[in-house]
Design an enzyme around this catalytic site. Structure first.
Site, mmCIF file in Angstrom:
data_model
loop_
_atom_site.group_PDB
_atom_site.id
_atom_site.type_symbol
_atom_site.label_atom_id
_atom_site.label_comp_id
_atom_site.label_asym_id
_atom_site.label_seq_id
_atom_site.Cartn_x
_atom_site.Cartn_y
_atom_site.Cartn_z
ATOM 1 N N GLU A 362 45.938 36.799 35.193
ATOM 2 C CA GLU A 362 46.990 37.382 34.353
ATOM 3 C C GLU A 362 46.590 38.767 33.816
ATOM 4 O O GLU A 362 46.884 39.130 32.681
ATOM 5 C CB GLU A 362 47.394 36.441 33.215
ATOM 6 C CG GLU A 362 48.170 35.231 33.725
ATOM 7 C CD GLU A 362 48.877 34.461 32.630
ATOM 8 O OE1 GLU A 362 49.416 35.098 31.708
ATOM 9 O OE2 GLU A 362 48.878 33.231 32.689
ATOM 10 N N GLU A 366 39.764 44.945 32.905
ATOM 11 C CA GLU A 366 39.920 46.378 33.181
ATOM 12 C C GLU A 366 41.396 46.784 33.164
ATOM 13 O O GLU A 366 41.754 47.879 32.712
ATOM 14 C CB GLU A 366 39.288 46.711 34.533
ATOM 15 C CG GLU A 366 37.780 46.584 34.571
ATOM 16 C CD GLU A 366 37.289 45.131 34.667
ATOM 17 O OE1 GLU A 366 36.082 44.911 34.513
ATOM 18 O OE2 GLU A 366 38.126 44.219 34.892
#
Length: 383
Positions: A362, A366
């Protein structure tokens, strides 16, 4: 040792505290039993249990509206007791969320009651071998053919793959380039042309698969929303549940902290307990502080969403902080247990395997950083 003082924070109403207490008592009674090696069977059983207990009703809604704080409290509590139970609950919500938000009345009547009761297992099929975080790179295609769409292509990393009764599938329909030319469809698991190409084993076992679509015909009535708005469908669905990923991480972190604190107070070494050492005390302080910081961000985002506010930035901050903090807390707990911490199926060893995926799915950490920065720059530009 369970700390529920956070339920007194102004983010919550009295009903939220009652919900958490009821679920904790239910989970203490029904969860945590050994499932053996059959993860598919265990997941099916957990979905049925959660449905019979009435908990899945919180994850589904015919109008797409859910109580985000309730969803988060449920996921946090389930994760603290058993990671697979949290997974089972979350996927029923994620897999059916697009139907509640964008499905026709017939779609909702056909699927949602059975999802809420645990009679049907849902799945969300977005990722592809070359399109994970970059949804615009999606290659799975759906071409219109009369009253049907014909799907061809693959999906991978699909949770509940292989045991789901239906999949919400995203495919390129070509109305525009990139993310603007996607559409969403409900595809029943027994639909000809859909096959399970591969089952995928991961470090924290749960049902996961690669799907293949080969001339898979889906009626137009099974499309969710308007053609070409599949990206909107996907993002709206993920928006409901992204904050709850942070809550699941909180549940894992709280369990690890409780296990570590209990062990530190009981473990005798060099004529005193492990908790008597200042190094241990410093580590416990870092763990507890990190958990509270993550909880504040998580329930701020959940509260804001329940107020009808946009939470793109806040949800990303919550997921980023809670998952990264939980990884650090659990790693510290493993270290505190020493050799016991890496014994297979020890509570902290299970948590060590459970938490790793939450920093990826999800939206990887990053990606959350990019989302936060994008929102900050947008706000600065607007100002």
């Amino acid at each position: 040792m369970r700390d529920t003082s956070y339920l007194d924070w102004p983010f919550f109403e009295a009903r939220h505290g009652e919900l958490e207490g009821e679920l904790d008592a239910w989970a203490t009674r029904y969860l945590g039993a050994a499932h053996g090696g059959d993860v598919d069977a265990a997941c099916r059983a957990l979905v049925a249990q959660l449905g019979q207990g009435g908990w899945l009703a919180h994850a589904t809604s015919a109008d797409g509206h859910v109580d985000t704080r309730a969803i988060c409290l449920i996921r946090e509590t389930l994760a603290r007791h058993e990671g697979l139970a949290d997974f089972a609950f979350a996927m029923q919500g994620l897999g059916s969320g697009a139907i509640g938000l964008f499905g026709s009345a017939d779609n909702k009547a056909r699927y949602l009651p059975d999802v809420a009761s645990g009679k049907r297992i849902a799945a969300f099929a977005l990722s592809e071998p070359q399109a994970g975080s970059d949804v615009a790179a999606m290659q799975c295609a759906a071409r219109r053919d009369g009253d049907d769409y014909v799907l061809d292509g693959e999906k991978t990393w699909i949770s509940n793959g292989g045991i789901a009764d239906f999949y919400v599938v995203f495919a390129r329909t070509g109305e525009a380039p990139g993310a603007r030319g996607l559409s969403a469809f409900i595809v029943d698991a027994d639909n000809p042309g859909l096959e399970i190409a591969e089952r995928i084993a991961v470090i924290a076992p749960h049902p996961l698969a690669r799907l293949r679509f080969n001339q898979c015909r889906v009626p137009v009535s099974q499309r969710l929303g308007v053609a070409g708005q599949g990206f909107k469908v996907a993002m709206a669905t993920l928006d409901v549940f992204r904050t709850s990923v942070a809550a699941a991480a909180l549940g894992f972190a709280r369990r690890a902290y409780d296990e570590a604190l209990r062990h530190a107070m009981a473990r005798q070494m060099f004529g005193q307990t492990l908790a008597d050492f200042q190094l241990t005390q410093a580590k416990l302080a870092q763990m507890a502080t990190g958990i509270d910081a993550a909880a504040l961000l998580t329930y701020r985002a959940a509260w804001q969403r329940d107020q009808g506010r946009k939470v793109t930035k806040e949800a990303a901050m919550a997921k980023l902080t809670a998952t990264e903090t939980a990884q650090q807390v659990i790693d510290a707990a493993v270290q505190m247990f020493g050799g016991l911490g890496v014994v297979s199926d020890h509570p902290v060893e299970r948590l060590y395997r459970e938490i790793r995926a939450l920093r990826i799915y999800e939206g990887a950490s990053e990606v959350q950083q990019l989302i936060i920065a994008r929102e900050l720059l947008r706000e600065a530009g607007s100002a």
